[in-house]
Design an enzyme around this catalytic site. Structure first.
Site, PDB file in Angstrom:
ATOM      1  N   LYS A   1       0.805  -1.218   0.000  1.00 53.63           N
ATOM      2  CA  LYS A   1       0.000   0.000   0.000  1.00 53.63           C
ATOM      3  C   LYS A   1       0.840   1.271   0.000  1.00 53.63           C
ATOM      4  O   LYS A   1       0.322   2.346  -0.282  1.00 53.63           O
ATOM      5  CB  LYS A   1      -0.972  -0.022   1.183  1.00 53.63           C
TER       6      LYS A   1
HETATM    7  C1  LIG Z   1      -2.929  -7.496   3.594  1.00 49.08           C
HETATM    8  C2  LIG Z   1      -3.571  -7.199   2.288  1.00 49.08           C
HETATM    9  N1  LIG Z   1      -3.517  -8.095   1.306  1.00 49.08           N
HETATM   10  C3  LIG Z   1      -4.116  -7.877   0.114  1.00 49.08           C
HETATM   11  C4  LIG Z   1      -4.828  -6.726  -0.137  1.00 49.08           C
HETATM   12  C5  LIG Z   1      -5.503  -6.521  -1.475  1.00 49.08           C
HETATM   13  O1  LIG Z   1      -4.921  -5.510  -2.246  1.00 49.08           O
HETATM   14  P1  LIG Z   1      -5.792  -4.607  -3.189  1.00 49.08           P
HETATM   15  O2  LIG Z   1      -6.508  -3.602  -2.322  1.00 49.08           O
HETATM   16  O3  LIG Z   1      -4.823  -3.948  -4.102  1.00 49.08           O
HETATM   17  O4  LIG Z   1      -6.778  -5.456  -3.903  1.00 49.08           O
HETATM   18  C6  LIG Z   1      -4.887  -5.785   0.859  1.00 49.08           C
HETATM   19  C7  LIG Z   1      -5.667  -4.589   0.648  1.00 49.08           C
HETATM   20  O5  LIG Z   1      -5.990  -3.863   1.559  1.00 49.08           O
HETATM   21  C8  LIG Z   1      -4.243  -6.007   2.106  1.00 49.08           C
HETATM   22  O6  LIG Z   1      -4.280  -5.110   3.092  1.00 49.08           O
END
Ligand SMILES: Cc1ncc(COP(=O)(O)O)c(C=O)c1O
Length: 302
Positions: free
Chosen positions: A44
């Site tokens: 993120k």
């Molecule tokens: C720990 C974790 N894995 C996977 C994701 C999924 O990513 P995306 O929001 O880009 O779909 C997130 C999203 O918040 C996350 O916090």
């Protein structure tokens, strides 16, 4: 602020890619991109940086202005540390269940936090705060800079690290920003690549309504994210993983590969193993370790 933004861009991304040696089925190559090595501890950082830079470039943010987001997880941390470095005021709307430790970490970084009960109310309040205080509500679920960050950085890094030889990319779906951004980039360059999404068992993404109690931090259970719905053609298949299996895979990754990863990574690796078994000998898959197990102190007791 442009100089500081430039300096930050050198700190984020460029994460290592590790081949899983023991947990992968015989003859299959599964690679894990270690996004938890970003300074804020997750993938993120990339999108927080892109969303903030976009707002600065559009003239919407000046030093001291509030950046507002609805997030109790990795996006919140990413915004908090980046805002701190840029002299912006991070204001984070959290869900009521968030742990005290997480909130304390955000506050240590100088963010202001408020817990709001219903999801609808969280988003409504965020919009209001931006208007009242002259700031920006970043909104990772609607902000195209989310997809762009992964299209312009994560995707090209994977292509280069894999020498453009990839059979499948597997990724958990939260906002859908990663799978759509990376997926779009990979499909432009490798016609045959399969893009596989991962959600908790019983996710509303695959059923009329959410079923079962399974929850996996960061992955979509109740919300059907717009980025996924509008770009469904990029995703070839979505696999459901139970919470128990995600945790079991976290345990196996620690014991067999020497990695402490969060539960969404456990789910993604479990799905990648399933896909590798289907694709057979010689297949090359990539998935992402979004964050570390240290983000989930309650799971360290397992
Ligand atoms: C720990 C974790 N894995 C996977 C994701 C999924 O990513 P995306 O929001 O880009 O779909 C997130 C999203 O918040 C996350 O916090």
């Amino acid at each position: 602020m442009m100089e500081e933004l430039e300096a930050l861009s050198k700190l984020i991304g460029g994460t290592p890619l590790l081949r899983l040696r023991r947990i992968a089925p015989e003859g299959a190559e599964i690679y894990l991109k270690l996004e938890y090595t970003n300074p804020g501890g997750s993938h993120k950082d990339r999108i927080a940086y892109y969303m903030i830079r976009d707002a600065v470039e559009k003239g919407l943010l000046r030093r001291g202005d509030p950046v507002i987001e609805v997030s109790s997880g990795n996006t919140a941390t990413a915004i908090a540390w980046i805002a701190s470095r840029l002299g912006l005021r991070a204001m984070l709307i959290l869900e009521p269940e968030v742990s005290e430790v997480r909130e304390m970490a955000l506050r240590l970084l100088g963010a202001e936090t408020v817990r709001i009960e219903s999801e609808e109310e969280q988003f409504r309040r965020a919009g209001e705060m931006a208007e009242e205080m002259g700031g920006v509500f970043l909104n990772q679920f609607e902000n195209e800079a989310n997809i762009k960050a992964h299209y312009e950085t994560t995707g090209p890094e994977i292509l280069e690290q894999m020498n453009r030889d990839i059979d499948a990319f597997v990724m958990g779906i939260g906002t859908g920003g990663t799978i759509i951004g990376v997926g779009r980039r990979l499909k432009e360059e490798i016609g045959s690549v399969r893009i596989i999404g991962v959600v908790p068992r019983g996710s509303a993404l695959l059923h009329e309504e959410a079923r079962h109690e399974d929850r996996i931090g960061g992955l979509s259970k109740v919300i059907k994210p717009r980025f996924y719905i509008e770009n469904r053609h990029i995703v070839d298949q979505v696999i459901e993983v139970s919470q128990a299996m995600a945790i079991e895979t976290v345990r196996r990754l620690a014991a067999m590969e020497g990695l402490l990863v969060g539960p969404s990574t456990g789910a993604a690796v479990h799905a990648a193993i399933e896909v590798a078994e289907e694709l057979g000998e010689g297949c090359r898959l990539v998935t992402i370790a979004a964050d570390s197990l240290f983000r989930y102190p309650q799971l360290l007791r397992m």
